[in-house]
Scaffold this motif. Structure first.
Motif, mmCIF file in Angstrom:
data_model
loop_
_atom_site.group_PDB
_atom_site.id
_atom_site.type_symbol
_atom_site.label_atom_id
_atom_site.label_comp_id
_atom_site.label_asym_id
_atom_site.label_seq_id
_atom_site.Cartn_x
_atom_site.Cartn_y
_atom_site.Cartn_z
ATOM 1 N N ALA A 156 29.330 23.914 60.057
ATOM 2 C CA ALA A 156 29.662 23.058 61.192
ATOM 3 C C ALA A 156 29.538 21.582 60.829
ATOM 4 N N VAL A 157 28.506 21.221 60.083
ATOM 5 C CA VAL A 157 28.328 19.829 59.673
ATOM 6 C C VAL A 157 29.438 19.410 58.714
ATOM 7 N N ALA B 50 36.293 16.019 60.001
ATOM 8 C CA ALA B 50 36.952 15.486 61.196
ATOM 9 C C ALA B 50 36.749 13.976 61.316
ATOM 10 N N VAL B 51 35.552 13.503 61.029
ATOM 11 C CA VAL B 51 35.281 12.063 61.091
ATOM 12 C C VAL B 51 36.101 11.331 60.039
ATOM 13 N N PHE C 267 39.055 8.400 60.584
ATOM 14 C CA PHE C 267 39.085 7.092 59.934
ATOM 15 C C PHE C 267 40.369 6.891 59.124
ATOM 16 N N VAL C 268 40.835 7.939 58.461
ATOM 17 C CA VAL C 268 42.074 7.838 57.689
ATOM 18 C C VAL C 268 43.259 7.589 58.616
ATOM 19 N N ALA C 269 43.316 8.300 59.731
ATOM 20 C CA ALA C 269 44.407 8.095 60.687
ATOM 21 C C ALA C 269 44.379 6.675 61.239
ATOM 22 N N TYR C 270 43.199 6.154 61.504
ATOM 23 C CA TYR C 270 43.080 4.779 61.996
ATOM 24 C C TYR C 270 43.565 3.788 60.947
ATOM 25 N N LEU D 82 25.546 11.295 59.983
ATOM 26 C CA LEU D 82 25.835 12.713 59.820
ATOM 27 C C LEU D 82 24.902 13.353 58.794
ATOM 28 N N HIS D 83 24.518 12.609 57.778
ATOM 29 C CA HIS D 83 23.584 13.149 56.790
ATOM 30 C C HIS D 83 22.188 13.299 57.372
#
Length: 60
Positions: free
Chosen positions: A20-21, A27-28, A32-35, A57-58
C-alpha cells in the motif's frame, strides 16, 4: 499451532502495508509528473514539496 497462524497473519499484514505504501508513493510521483508536464516550468517550491512528500511517506 495458534502461534504459527498469528505469525503468518502478521507477515501478511506487513506485506499488505508495504504494498500500500509503495502504491501511494507511485501515485504521488505520478501526480507530480502530471503537474510538471502541464506547467512546463516549475520553481524551487515544487522540488521542496516533492522532497517533503517523499520524506513524510517514508516516515509513515
Amino acid at each position: 499451532m495458534s502461534d504459527k497462524k498469528d505469525a503468518v497473519n502478521i507477515g501478511i499484514t506487513l506485506s499488505t502495508q508495504l504494498i500500500a505504501v509503495a502504491l501511494a508513493m507511485i501515485a504521488v510521483l505520478a501526480t507530480f509528473v502530471a503537474y510538471t508536464i502541464d506547467k512546463k516550468e516549475v520553481g524551487g517550491l515544487y522540488f521542496c514539496t516533492i522532497g517533503c512528500a517523499f520524506f513524510l511517506l517514508h516516515l509513515a
